[in-house]
Every structure is written in C-alpha cells, then in structure tokens.
Design a protein around this motif. Structure first.
Motif, PDB file in Angstrom:
ATOM      1  N   ALA A 681      25.411 -31.819  21.697  1.00 26.52           N
ATOM      2  CA  ALA A 681      24.645 -32.810  20.931  1.00 26.52           C
ATOM      3  C   ALA A 681      23.794 -32.087  19.901  1.00 26.52           C
ATOM      4  N   VAL A 682      23.773 -32.620  18.687  1.00 25.57           N
ATOM      5  CA  VAL A 682      22.920 -32.062  17.634  1.00 25.57           C
ATOM      6  C   VAL A 682      21.781 -33.048  17.449  1.00 25.57           C
ATOM      7  N   LEU A 683      20.591 -32.692  17.942  1.00 24.02           N
ATOM      8  CA  LEU A 683      19.503 -33.672  18.014  1.00 24.02           C
ATOM      9  C   LEU A 683      18.408 -33.354  17.011  1.00 24.02           C
ATOM     10  N   SER A 684      17.769 -34.396  16.533  1.00 20.56           N
ATOM     11  CA  SER A 684      16.655 -34.204  15.604  1.00 20.56           C
ATOM     12  C   SER A 684      15.433 -33.730  16.377  1.00 20.56           C
ATOM     13  N   MET A 685      14.883 -32.579  15.941  1.00 19.18           N
ATOM     14  CA  MET A 685      13.737 -32.026  16.663  1.00 19.18           C
ATOM     15  C   MET A 685      12.504 -32.905  16.511  1.00 19.18           C
ATOM     16  N   ARG A 808       5.390 -33.564  21.661  1.00 19.57           N
ATOM     17  CA  ARG A 808       5.768 -32.542  22.644  1.00 19.57           C
ATOM     18  C   ARG A 808       6.637 -31.478  21.985  1.00 19.57           C
ATOM     19  N   HIS A 809       6.294 -30.239  22.223  1.00 18.41           N
ATOM     20  CA  HIS A 809       7.088 -29.127  21.693  1.00 18.41           C
ATOM     21  C   HIS A 809       7.449 -28.215  22.844  1.00 18.41           C
ATOM     22  N   ASN A 810       8.604 -27.571  22.701  1.00 22.86           N
ATOM     23  CA  ASN A 810       9.063 -26.713  23.777  1.00 22.86           C
ATOM     24  C   ASN A 810       8.881 -25.259  23.404  1.00 22.86           C
ATOM     25  N   ALA A 811       8.296 -24.493  24.308  1.00 24.26           N
ATOM     26  CA  ALA A 811       8.033 -23.084  24.009  1.00 24.26           C
ATOM     27  C   ALA A 811       9.309 -22.349  23.605  1.00 24.26           C
ATOM     28  N   HIS A 875       9.370 -27.466  13.146  1.00 26.91           N
ATOM     29  CA  HIS A 875       8.793 -28.261  14.238  1.00 26.91           C
ATOM     30  C   HIS A 875       7.668 -29.188  13.762  1.00 26.91           C
ATOM     31  N   GLN A 876       7.252 -29.008  12.509  1.00 29.57           N
ATOM     32  CA  GLN A 876       6.103 -29.758  11.989  1.00 29.57           C
ATOM     33  C   GLN A 876       4.895 -29.652  12.908  1.00 29.57           C
ATOM     34  N   VAL A 877       4.588 -28.439  13.296  1.00 30.43           N
ATOM     35  CA  VAL A 877       3.395 -28.225  14.107  1.00 30.43           C
ATOM     36  C   VAL A 877       2.795 -26.900  13.667  1.00 30.43           C
ATOM     37  N   GLY A 878       1.475 -26.824  13.717  1.00 28.24           N
ATOM     38  CA  GLY A 878       0.813 -25.593  13.304  1.00 28.24           C
ATOM     39  C   GLY A 878       0.682 -24.638  14.479  1.00 28.24           C
TER      40      GLY A 878
END
Length: 1571
Positions: A681-685, A808-811, A875-878
């Motif tokens: 699966a190619v998923l949108s992060m 939610r972000h994954n390490a 990831h659009q996260v700082g």
C-alpha cells in the motif's frame, strides 16, 4: 513530485543539484560540471567568480541511491522495476529539499577546543564491536568498493582532524578534511558575511497549513553594526576574488561583527509569512492560558464502515500432538536421541557443537535434579516450584541457554532470560535489576566462561550491579551438575495455566516489565506457528535472531523442539565479521527456513559481491521478524532484487508482525500454504498522521509504502481499536491498535495489576458501546489496519508514536527521512535515535545521531538544516532539537541498535555530550499563551473613596514621623556636618570614630574626632593654597578605602568645595577601570583631583596613556605630606539647600550618573539612620562595604561623625586575601550591628563553607550580632541570605540577625531593618522579623501581585526589604499613567523624604528629561506631594505584625529594577527569575545572565565543568525557560566562569555583557542560535 500530503502549491521552486548517478566522475570534474549547471540559478555575488561560489559547498543532494547504486547497474533486465524502496524515499526527500529557496541560517559558533573532543583516542573510527547497525561496522575490505559514496573511515582524515583542530583559531568555521587528508580551511568571514556558502534555507518558507503561527519575535528590529576585534587567523581561506566591499583589505577584519550578522540572519530566518493567530481564546485576569490546539476543520476523517472482528483459520487437530512442550522434548529425547537439535557456530563460522535431542533431554534432567536437590540454604532447598530464576547467557552460547531453559521448565521453576551485564553502568541495566527484584529472583544461571567475564568485587564474587538484587550465581557447565538418582523422575505435566517463563520488555519510558507466558500459551503458540509456517519434522532452520526472546526464542528454541527440527544458530558476532554467514549456512545446510531481521538482509547486500556461488533455492520461507517496521520493505525488495538470480523465489519472503504481549500476531504464508498474493500500500503520510488511511494515487512525496505482514495466526481473533481511551472498534479506513484474542498470547505483566488490565484484558466495543466478545483481547502495541484479502498492515508501533499538536508521527518514519538526506557522509546509518520529550504540554521531537569523525562542522550543520527541511516537508512537523554526538557515544541496546529510552534519559539529564546541536523552538512551539494586550489601568475617572482605589487599599506606607521624635542629642541641632565635626572635636576630642583594618586583621589606622578635624583642616588649606580653588568648585577624591578618604571629604566641606568620591583605577586592569575614573572626573566637572602619591603616579603613567588622554587631567594634588597650617576660617553654607556633595555611581544598566545631595538632605539622612539603628557614641558598628557611593558612602563618611559611634572599617577588597576578615572582626570587637554587601556575603558563603570548624577553633563567635544588614539596590537574595544564616548558625549567628535594606539613586536609604536593638530589645519590640511572601510569578508578569502558598507551582518567594526609615513615605504608582495603585498591583516605588537627593548632575543637558525622577506628582489622588521615582518595581503589603509604636507594620517588597525588566510578548519579566530557573537546569551552570536583543531573548551561561558538557546545556536552558516562563530563547551563549561582569555591589552588569556579546568579545565556548 509534490511535497505535501495535502495539496500545497510549491511557492518557491528552485533547481537543486542533480543526483550524481554517474560513478566515474572525479570530485573536481563534478564540481566543475555542477558549477556550470548551477550558474544560471545562483544570483552572482559581487565580484565572486561563479566557479568559486561552489567551492566550499557540500555536494548537495544525496546520491539518490546511496546504498544500492551499484546494484542498479547489475540489475538483471527482468528484475521488478517498481522502485518502492528507500531510494524512492530518498528521491522524495531530495525533491522536497529542492523546493526550499536557499537562505542563510546562522551557524552555531564553537570554540576550537570543543571541536577536539579530548584526545586522539576519541577519534577512533566507530567501535565495530559495539553493535552499531550500520554498514560502517562491518569489518570487511569489500565495503569500500560497495558503497561508492561513503566517506571511508581510513585513519588519515580523523587523525589529521585532531592535529589540525588543536592549532586553529576559534573561528566560527571548522576545517573540513577530505578523505585524502588535505585540510580545506573555510573562513568564518565567508560563512558569516557573504552569501558564498549558500546555506540551505532552513524554515524559510515552510509555512504549513497545519502549524498555527509561531510567536512573532521580530517586531521593532534595529540593525546594529559592531566591530569585531581582529581575528586574522580566521580569515585564512578567503577565496581570491572577494571584493573589498565585503572585507577590509588592510588586516582582513570583517566589517560587521560575526555575532550581530548571525543574529540578523536568525531574525531574517524567523521573519516569515505568518498566519493570523487562532481566535478562540480564553482571557482571564491573571492566567496566561496556553494556546489550545484546535482540530483543523479540513483534516481527513475516516469514512469507512466499522470493522468486524477478524477470525483466523481454526487450529488443525494433529494426531499424537504432545500434551505439553516438555512431553515433546521427552518423546524426541528418548526415541530420537541422535537427531540433531541445535548447532552452534563460532565467530569464524565453524560449527563448534551440535546438541542432539538425547543430550538436550539428559542435560536438562541433570540440571533440574541439581536445582531441586543440590542447592540449599540453611538445609532448606533454595528453590521451590514457581520460583523465578535469571538466565544470563551470552549471545554466542545457544546450547547452554537451551539446556538451562528446559532444565528450569523440568524443575518447575520459571526462567527469566536477560542480557549479560557487561559493566555496572550498562544502558538500561538498572531497569533489568528492578525487574529481577520485583520477580523475587535470587539465583542466576550462567556458563563458566560468562561467569569469568563478569566484573568482580574484591572478594572475587560477581559485583552487585546498580539497582540489582543480591544474586547467587550458579554455573551450569557439566562438572557442576549432579546425576539424578535412579528413583528420581520429573513430572512431565500437561500444559497448564501456570507461568512457564517470563520475557522482559523495555517500555517507551525505559522501564522494564516482565511478560508472563503460561505453559498452555507456549504450547498453543508452538501449534499455531507450526501450522502457519508448515513446519515438519527434521526440517532445518537457520536463526540469526536473539534466541533469548521474541521470534528467536519462539521459532529457534520452542517450536523447533515441538517438531524435532534442526536449528543452526548464527551468533551476532559472526554476522558482524561476515554478514553473508547466514546465507552461506542456508546454502551449506540446505536450510528450508531462515529467520532474520531486515538489517541482516541489508548487511548481506553490502557484502554480496564476494560470493558468486551461494544459492538460496532450498529456502521455502525467509521469515522477516521485523516485518512490522514499515521500512523493512526496502530491505526485502532490494534483497530479492539481488538474490533472485541466486535461486531466491519472491514468494519465499515472509514478513511477520509480533509483540512481546501478544507473541506472533500475523505472518505471511507462502502460496503452497494457501496464502494470498502479497499486498503493498502506498499511503499518504499526512492522512496517516491523522490516523486515516488514504491510498496515495498521485505519487506525492510524503508517502509511506508498506507491505503486508500476512494473515493473522490460526486460532486467533483480531480487531483494530482506537489508540486512546475506551477501545472502540476502528472504521475500515482508520489506523488503530491491533488487538488479539487467542490461547497463544502472554498472560500479564508480572506483579503489575493495573497496566495488565489495560493491556491484557481489553474489551473492544462497537460504536454503540456493545462489547464485541465476552473474551478479553490483548493489545499488541502495533498500529495498523486490515487491508484487502484480510491481510494485516502495520504502519508503526505505539512505542515509537509521537503525538505533536494532535497529529501522530512515527519515530521510524522520521528516522527514514533523516537517512534519506545524504546520510552516509556525516552520520552512521544505524545510529540515529528519534524520540519525543514533553515540553510545555506537548510532545517535541528530538533527533540524535552519531557524527562521523571526518565530517566537518559546516558539513554537519548543513546536513542538520537539510534534515529539518526534509522532515518538515515530508511529515509537516517541526523537529524541536537535533543533536549530533561523537561516534560511539550513544548507549547501545544489547544486540546492536540504540537504547532509545536511555538516550532520552541522558538528553533530559544533560549527559548526552553532543558535539553539534540545532534547536528549533521558534518553529515547533505553537501553543504559547497569547501575547498580552495591555489594558489601561485605573485612571483618574475612577472613584477614590478614602484610601481605596477601585475597591482596593491604596498602596502607601511611611516610617515614623520625624517631627514627633525628640532625640536628646546636641548633633540634631546642627544642619551641617562640618559643624558637627568641629563640635565633636571640641567636646569629645579623643573619642575614637574610625578604626581601619588591613587584611591581616590588625588596625591599619584610626581617627579620633580631633585627629579627623585637624586632617580636614590641612586638606582645606591645601585646596585653597596649592589648588587655588574657589568655593563651590568640584573636587574628585580618588582614594583607596580608608581614613584619608573621610578626612579629605571633610576637608572639602571645610573649604566650601563639593567632594566627589571616586574608586581608584585597578593597576592590573587600567584599560577598563581608568576610563570610568576619567569619565566621572569629566562629567562632574572636577577642578581638582585629590589622591595619594602612588595613585597620582599611576594616573600619569605610560600605561594610563594607552587607556585615556592623560594630558587632560585637571590639577592633581597628593595629600600624603601636607603642610601643618591652621585654616583661617571654616566655610559656612548660606542655606541648607546648598550642594554638599555629588554621589556618582554606575547603574546595572551601565549608565553613569551623579546625584546632588544638599546639606539638608545629608543631615536628614544621617538622622534617619541614627534613629532607625539607634546609634549613639557608645556604639560600635562594623562596615564591610565600598565607600564610594550610596549607603556605603553614607555609612563610611557621614554617619559616624553625625551620631558619634565608632565605625570599624573593613574594605571588601581585603577579603580577597583573607575571607574570614570581616567575621573575625565582628567577633573580636563584639559588634552588635554590621553592614555588608551581597558580594561580601557570597564570598563568605563560598569561601568559608567548609571552614566553620576552623573558625570556631580560632574563637570566632557571632552570637553578639543583633543585626547584620545587607546593603543593596535590588530584590533581596533570599537563597543567599538563608544559606549564610544556616552556615554561620554554628558560630552563634542568630537566625533572625540577617536582614536586608533598600536604597537607590534618588534616595540612598529607603528601608533598613534593625533587629531588636538597644532599650527596646529588652521589651522585644524593636522591629518585627522580615517577612517572606510567595507570589504567583505568572500574575507578576501582568504587574499583578497574587499571594500563593509556599511550594505551589509558579510561586516566587520574596522577602521584604526592611523597615521604612523615619520620615520616609512610600507609594506604589503606575509606571505609565502615574496614578496610585492598589495593594495587589506591582508598580513603581515612589518615595518622599527629607533625605531625597535633589536631582541629577550631568553635563548632557538632560535634566529636563529626568526631572520627574525627583519631582514627580501623582496624576490623581494626592497630587500635591512631590515624589522621587526610584526606578524600581515593587509592592506594599500590610502585615499582621506590629512594631514598637503599636502600628501595624507595612512591608515593602522590591521586585526589580524597571530598567532591567524585559518586555516580551506584552509581559514584564525580571531577568533574575529567568536566571534562577536556568541555574537550576543543570549542575554545571555556575552563573547565568539574560538580556534581549531585538526582541530575542539571549541567555548567557557560565559553564563550571568540562567543555564537552557545553552543548548539553542548550536544550536544558531552552526547555526550562519554555516550561517556567513561556518564552522561547533566541540565543544560548556558553562561556567560561567569570565572564559575566559583576559590579562592586555584586550586581550583574547585563548591559555590559550584552555589549561584549554583540562586539564578539566574550570568547564563548559555544553559541547556539535557536531557530
């Protein structure tokens, strides 16, 4: 390809460097080629040749295919070309980075010595024995050819780096060493002042749709240009062709200072398009509420139907299936004793031992017998059934482990396998100890070799490791085991619900828990694995995993025995020497199944070209144990790509997902076992971060490609539930936590009932709240969903989950993105840790990586800034903090990899010792309170009723009324001090007034009334005759502290001149002290200087000439030998309002000003002090203060003459050579009243802390002291006064003796706190004890005073500044409207008294500007009284205490100087509060000072410790200021102890420090610019 998960148009497109795919291009050729390609896009810098611009750049984009580039060539034409591997992610990252318009970011500057971490040893190439999961840690020659772009760690560059490093100047740049070992010096001027190194534009335009706007820090910017001191060494490498507009060509000094240009860069970087802040906001009078993140209305939401519970195929019924695992072992051990069970290999790959089933059975029996019968304590058996036993076996000894494990099961004791502790301080070892303790383990089984290798105590026993219980170590080698007697037979029971073994697991926070597995679960799990994997008798399996836990244990020790399989165990150490070993063993043993991790596949790829003849055709299953890590897909694909030609069939690769709690959750079955075709699966992060599954059709950049982990296990039920709160079933397109219900999961966390319920007894419910089953489910900690064909997909783990602002972000995903940024050049692939820390109520992402020793400062910094951009795009996260540590310093997990929780712990404790840090709080912290909008305060329109303002008591207070007081002393009748001295000289000529002590404690000089009078007369004669001065002329008195100073002061009064006391210049430090003397002499318009011969020589010396123009001094007279002439007549002022003396001082903000003191004010001041402290001729007081200004001057020169008491003078300077001088004098002369400054108190506390016993032996006794007053112009320093009192309590100092005073320029004595003196002492009513209150620091920022309980959060202790002097009135006024304020407000302290100064004396004609400092009137209320504004903020509080007159006591609390306050985000901060927080942040912070520069908060920290701790402080300082003050630190400067300037009163000179910082004069260890 577009960079976002959401549709965002790239606003700034920039063509970036092309990926280097061509392998044979030389570095030079490449540079040339790139320069040509880029020439069109880079705007030309004046006078810089385009080819030069690219010189000191790091080759920009990573080779899109770093690890697999060679394989691309060798790909067979028929290989699958859908390139969903890490190279796709790499390309995505490169494309994302290309969108950033380049803009410079300030690079942190670092002192050279910090770059060189201690010695050559630390630059060894990374330790290969320590399990770093990276290509760099393979000891092979072959790898150099296999990774074309890796910087090879050959010895030259790192050695050369160390040698170079030690000699280079402390410029901002560092020298990069190319692999050839030729240093290329990059200049700091190039970095700082030109755009030649076009640094990546960090954060420039990363305006994301989902960040709320960061706080504006850029209002009101002023560009400052400061000159930098010459630093010729740092300008060596400037390329030719730089034009002179950039550099001063003469000596190569850059025109504008490095620091200011960097701050300017920082501000430019922080100025970016902002979105308006969120509207919804609560405003409360006091509270600063943190911004609450509102969900984005446009965020994706799940739309599918609620999922159903997924049922696995039933467990097949097998004939003669054994009733328990031990029954299986017994069967094979007795019927097939010769069948091989386990083959162990050594580090060369040779088989050293093959354990047969017969041997396993007989040795397990022996061990069980020994454990039960031969181990005793006090004739009791040591173990009883159900006891827990630790198994401590190295990874290279599977045979002994297997015997120990089955031996324990046979003895019915519970094995707890753990890692071998190597040192007392192993990462996580303490937590393992906690687990052993909580399991009640007293016995540890191990091998002879392992026991010998454990650290020993002096007794020869194994040491007790930190946090471990006391253990008995038992070696289970053959010779220690007893043969069972004939009649002894173990009970081989059927599998029951009793605990079989305990497997340990380390949680996200670092705590270690033990998961209990029952005999029944163990059997059921073996059954399910046998069915899922189609295991059959006598199959061969190669196992690369750790056999002590997880899949390695389940397949390689348990299920294998169930099926009489033969396991080839490949130790980790062999893998590191020869990563192909497992493939070779599969080939030579014709193994049917191999059990690996994706890392093992990755490693073998790097080494595969050495082996042409291996074949993997025998494999029917290649089980990938960490298939649940989404990034395993790239290893699987790349591995298949290469080994398909060696007989590997695509369908053989079987990823599986497991968790410690639920054991195996799902595994992919080969087609012959009926598995469906594999899914991808190619998923949108972006959608994943909201927990929603959206297949990404447009091939965007931020995608996560995941492979399935197959179907769920036979006999299991699985569902996916919401991660937080009640376990509601997820919708079909929603990511949740996978839960399993089956007979083959763990039972509980040993001894932890609460979390066991949450995890092992979850009851999933439907949206309506109906339970889906009466059976409890076990939460697996895996995040995922069920896809088509009922295939399970895992997108991350709960342990690696970071929730930032609700997303939610994954390490693992963040690590993968960081790795895609040209990683192998600067950091080690397997040595990156990503975790989150909670700062200000939200998770903040921290990324730590190990830096290669040959990466230069610029390289690393550029890599870091690009990682930030990449993570922001993808990831659009700082990222809150990015740190690089030296190679090999991160704590390691037992089998390679990084111990994440330990790394996090070290980060939070400041023990990580990074060599590079980049913090980005400005980008990340979006939940700060809204900046405060000032409300106009109570205005004239509000009603004043009596003494109330708008319902609150007006804050005003006064000392005793002087007009009512009769003091029965002749002196009161005198208005002029000159008259008092003459009167004393006549009536009590021999009464001693002054006693000056030297550093030895002996009397250096004395003066009685008549002596002082005579000396004053002689000075007056000299002034008139030698100096030819007129009445009213100003005279500067430049004397060391002593009687001369006092005599010349009165001499000036006798002659009608105006004295100005000036601190003499310091002979060792003329350059900084002499200009101040010169300035005071000039500003005060002194017509003459009186001084000693020695100082006179100094003022005219050659050394002085380099600091000031010595030709412009006025007349200098030395008073060492004056003629003994009688004065014709003593001058009498015509009016008390005439000027008596000028008091010059430098404020903490660095402003020099003199105040005018009239004769009336001078005598009023003396009278107030006399009344307050009850001074009369029979008294003795000791003074340890500087005599040059303020209250110190008044006590030295004025009070003794006025009141007639004797003053014992102790110059503070003498304490530098004899710290105990002041206290010894106090004790020797039995002084009841003494005055000192905070700096004196600090010297005593620090210098005598350990010597109180010695002092007691010498007879020092402080019980005589009634009151010890600290003279200060600042908020009382509670901690210092308390520690002083505590320390000297042993010498008899009363706990109530120490009190504080307050004075300032406009009135040198507002409060003094005498404690229980004289006649009133007997009645015990003199003055109440100074009271301490606790106020809310947050309210204080809003100029409000809110009292709170001691110890409540945000509480700040404040001590009152003493009792208001007789004749002094105080009111609290609003700083802007000048209206009176109520009790609960913080405002400016205004004072009215007969001893106020009459005005400033300056030459700058600014009297009008400051006139209201002395003649202010309230804007309403009592508009008649004339007040002086003190420039200090404070508040009044009526206390419950009464003083001698029976009045209630009004306490004045000084909070801080108005000039020093920092206005940030609309709130008022006091530097001392921020500094106190910072000093608490780490034990190595000795002192701290803060100031602002163009709205950026700058924190300067003195490091008391080794320089390698310097960078630890950056994050800790930023964290603590955010947490406690809601402020973002802009710049952190780390300096040596003693750099922060402190004046004679012990106050920090923050403005001097600021000037020094901007002029680049601090020689900092490190300067970090927070983004």
């Amino acid at each position: 390809r577009c960079a976002r998960g959401c549709s965002l148009q790239p606003r700034y497109l920039e063509h970036f460097r092309y990926p280097r795919r061509v392998q044979n291009i030389t570095q030079k050729g490449y540079e040339k080629k790139r320069a040509k390609l880029l020439a069109r896009y880079i705007p030309l810098i004046q006078g810089v040749d385009p080819s030069l611009q690219t010189e000191n750049r790091v080759p920009g984009s990573s080779q899109a295919t770093a690890a697999v580039s060679k394989q691309q060539k060798s790909r067979s034409t028929n290989s699958r070309d859908e390139r969903f591997r890490s190279d796709v992610h790499t390309e995505a990252v490169q494309a994302a980075l290309a969108k950033y318009k380049e803009r410079k970011m300030p690079m942190p500057s670092k002192r050279r010595s910090v770059l060189v971490h201690s010695s050559v040893e630390t630059y060894t190439p990374p330790d290969t024995s320590s399990a770093s999961e990276d290509e760099g840690s393979l000891r092979r020659q072959g790898r150099i050819t296999s990774t074309p772009f890796q910087s090879h760690s050959n010895v030259e560059p790192w050695l050369n780096r160390v040698i170079q490093g030690s000699s280079t100047s402390s410029s901002a740049s560092s020298t990069s060493s190319h692999p050839g070992g030729k240093p290329a010096a990059a200049s700091n001027t190039a970095t700082a002042t030109t755009a030649a190194t076009v640094l990546a534009d960090l954060m420039a335009h990363t305006q994301l749709d989902n960040h709320s706007a960061p706080p504006d820090v850029t209002t009101g910017l002023v560009e400052h240009l400061h000159h930098e001191r010459p630093q010729v060494a740092s300008v060596r490498g400037v390329p030719r062709g730089y034009n002179s507009s950039i550099l001063e060509t003469a000596d190569g000094v850059p025109v504008n200072s490095r620091v200011s240009s960097k701050i300017q860069q920082l501000l430019n970087t922080l100025k970016r398009p902002k979105r308006p802040p969120l509207k919804e906001f609560f405003v409360d009078d006091f509270e600063e509420l943190l911004e609450v993140q509102r969900p984005d209305p446009n965020q994706p939401k799940p739309e599918g139907n609620q999922m159903n519970v997924l049922k696995g195929e039933p467990l097949g019924v097998v004939t003669n299936w054994p009733p328990s695992l031990l029954a299986a072992l017994q069967r094979w051990g007795t019927t097939q004793p010769k069948a091989p069970c386990l083959t162990a290999l050594d580090t060369t790959g040779k088989a050293i031992y093959t354990l047969t089933y017969g041997k396993l059975w007989s040795r397990s029996l022996k061990l069980a017998y020994t454990l039960l019968n031969k181990l005793t304590t006090k004739n009791e058996p040591l173990l009883k059934p159900g006891d827990r036993v630790a198994l401590v076996f190295p990874n290279s000894d599977p045979v002994m482990f297997m015997v120990a494990f089955y031996g324990c099961l046979l003895a019915e004791v519970i094995p707890v396998p753990i890692e071998v502790p190597l040192t007392r301080k192993d990462a996580g070892s303490q937590q393992i100890g906690f687990l052993l303790g909580s399991c009640g383990v007293t016995l540890a089984l191990t091998t002879d070799a392992c026991q010998k290798g454990l650290p020993k105590a002096q007794t020869g026993e194994v040491v007790t490791f930190k946090g471990w219980p006391r253990l008995i170590w038992f070696v289970i080698d053959g010779k220690h085991l007893a043969k069972p007697t004939k009649d002894w037979h173990p009970q081989v029971r059927d599998a029951s619900a009793e605990i079989a073994y305990i497997e340990y697991k380390t949680s996200k926070e670092g705590s270690t828990v033990g998961i209990t597995i029952s005999h029944a679960s163990m059997l059921a799990h073996c059954h399910a694995l046998t069915q899922a994997c189609g295991y059959s008798e006598a199959e061969t399996l190669t196992n690369v995993l750790d056999f002590k836990r997880d899949a390695g244990l389940w397949h390689g020790v348990l299920t294998s025995v169930m099926n009489r399989m033969h396991v080839i165990s490949i130790p980790y150490a062999l893998m590191k020497v020869n990563p192909l070993s497992w493939i070779q063993k599969v080939c030579s043993y014709k193994a049917r199944v191999a059990l690996v991790k994706s890392r093992d596949m990755h490693w073998s790829l790097l080494a595969q070209r050495d082996q042409r003849d291996v074949s993997l055709s025998s494999l029917r299953m290649l089980i990938v144990a960490d298939g649940a890590n989404p990034w395993s897909i790239s290893s699987c694909d790349a591995f298949l790509n290469v080994f398909q030609s060696r007989g590997l069939r695509p369908e053989v690769i079987c990823p599986c997902a497991s968790s410690s709690e639920a054991l195996t959750v799902a595994i992919r079955r080969p087609p012959e076992l009926g598995g469906p075709p594999p899914g991808k699966a190619v998923l949108s992060m972006n959608c994943l971060s909201f927990g929603v599954i959206r297949v990404d059709t447009e091939e965007k950049l931020s995608v996560l490609t995941v492979q399935d982990v197959g179907q769920i296990m036979p006999g299991a039920n699985v569902c996916v539930v919401k991660v937080d709160g009640t376990p509601y079933l997820c919708k079909a397109d929603e990511v949740g936590e996978i839960c399993v219900n089956s007979g083959a999961t763990g039972m509980a966390y040993f001894g932890l009932l609460g979390i066991t319920r949450n995890v092992f007894e979850a009851i999933p419910v439907t949206a309506a709240g109906v339970p889906v089953s009466d059976q409890p489910f076990t939460r697996t900690g895996l995040l995922g969903f069920v896809g088509p064909d009922y295939l399970v997909f895992v997108v991350g783990k709960l342990d690696g989950l970071m929730t930032v602002s609700g997303r939610r972000h994954n390490a693992d995903d963040v690590v993968a993105t960081a790795l895609a940024v040209e990683p192998m050049k600067f950091v080690y692939r397997g040595r990156i840790a990503v975790f989150s820390v909670t700062v200000l109520h939200d998770d903040r992402i921290v990324l730590v990586a190990e830096q290669r020793p040959d990466a230069s400062e610029e390289d690393s910094f550029q890599w870091m800034s690009r990682v930030l951009q990449a993570i922001d795009s993808i990831h659009q996260v700082g990222v809150y903090c990015l740190a690089l540590v030296p190679a090999n310093t991160l704590p390691k997990a037992p089998l390679g990899g990084i111990h994440i929780s330990e790394t996090k712990q070290r980060f939070l404790e400041g023990a990580l010792h990074p060599c590079n840090v980049l913090m980005c709080p400005h980008t990340c912290v979006t939940n700060l309170p809204k900046p405060r909008q000032k409300q106009p305060d109570v205005g004239p329109a509000s009603m004043i009723v009596g003494n109330l303002v708008a319902g609150k008591r007006i804050a005003q207070a006064s000392g005793r009324d002087v007009t009512q007081l009769e003091d029965n002393d002749q002196a009161r009748k005198f208005l002029y001090l000159a008259d008092v001295l003459q009167w004393r000289a006549q009536t009590t000529p021999d009464h001693p007034l002054f006693l000056l002590l030297n550093s030895k404690g002996t009397v250096a000089s004395t003066a009685s009334c008549i002596q002082l009078h005579k000396r004053a007369e002689r000075v007056a004669v000299a002034l008139m005759e030698k100096g030819r001065l007129n009445v009213g002329d100003h005279v500067a008195l430049v004397y060391p502290p002593g009687v001369d100073l006092i005599a010349t002061f009165y001499g000036c009064l006798y002659a009608g001149c105006i004295p100005i006391t000036v601190r003499p210049p310091h002979p060792q430090n003329l350059a900084t002290t002499l200009p101040t003397v010169k300035m005071i002499v000039e500003v005060s318009k002194s017509a003459c200087i009186l001084t000693t011969q020695a100082i006179m020589k100094l003022l005219k010396s050659k050394e002085a000439a380099t600091a000031v123009d010595i030709k412009t001094w006025p007349t200098i007279l030395d008073t060492d030998d004056m003629p003994k002439k009688k004065l014709a007549s003593i001058f009498r002022p015509t009016s008390p309002d005439m000027l008596a003396y000028l008091d010059f001082s430098v404020s903490t903000t660095g402003i020099l000003a003199g105040v005018k003191m009239s004769h009336a004010a001078t005598s009023a001041l003396c009278r107030s002090i006399k009344l307050q402290c009850e001074l009369y001729p029979s008294r003795q007081i000791a003074i340890c203060l500087d005599p040059y200004c303020g209250l110190g001057f008044a006590l030295w020169c004025l009070c003794s003459v006025y009141s007639g008491h004797q003053s014992i003078l102790v110059p503070p300077l003498e304490l530098e050579s004899n710290v105990s001088l002041w206290l010894s004098a106090v004790s020797q002369y039995k002084v009841r009243v003494t005055f000192c400054s905070y700096s004196v108190m600090e010297m005593c506390t620090k210098g005598l802390g350990t010597q109180t016993d010695v002092l007691r032996m010498k007879g020092v006794n402080l019980s005589c002291v009634r009151t010890c007053m600290v003279v200060a112009e600042e908020r009382p320093r509670i901690t210092l006064t308390q520690s002083f009192s505590k320390l000297f309590k042993d010498l008899g100092l009363s706990a109530r003796a120490v009190s504080t005073t307050f004075g300032c320029r406009v009135n040198v004595a507002v409060c003094l706190q005498p404690n229980r003196l004289g006649k009133l002492a007997e009645q015990g009513t003199a003055g109440p004890d100074p009271t301490t209150v606790y106020v809310d620091m947050r309210a204080l920022r809003h100029d409000r005073v809110r009292l709170v309980e001691r110890g409540s959060p945000h509480s700040l202790p404040l001590m009152e500044s003493g009792k208001i002097l007789p004749g002094v009135k105080v009111i609290i006024a609003h700083t802007e409207t000048k209206g009176p304020l109520g009790d609960s407000h913080l405002g400016e302290i205004w004072v009215s008294s007969p001893h106020n100064a009459t005005g400033y004396y300056t030459v700058y004609g600014e009297e009008a500007l400051h006139a209201d400092h002395f003649t202010a009137r309230l804007s309403f209320g009592d508009t008649q009284t004339v007040w002086a504004r003190t420039g200090y903020l404070g508040f009044l509080r009526r206390t419950e205490l009464t003083d001698a007159s029976g009045e209630r006591h009004d306490a004045l609390y000084v909070v801080g100087s108005l000039d020093e306050t920092l206005e940030l985000r609309g709130m008022r901060y006091h530097p001392i509060d921020i500094e106190t927080s910072v000093i608490r942040a780490h034990k190595s912070i000795a002192e701290c000072a803060v100031f602002t520069w163009t709205n950026l908060l700058v924190v300067v920290v003195e490091l008391e410790g080794s320089e390698q701790e310097a960078l630890d402080l950056v994050a800790l300082v930023t964290n603590v200021v955010l947490e406690e003050h809601y402020l973002i630190v802009g710049v952190v400067v780390i300096v040596d102890p003693g750099v922060i300037p402190i004046n004679s009163r012990g106050e920090k000179q923050r403005m001097h420090l600021r000037d020094g910082f901007l002029a680049d004069q601090l020689d900092p260890i490190y300067v970090a610019y927070n983004m």
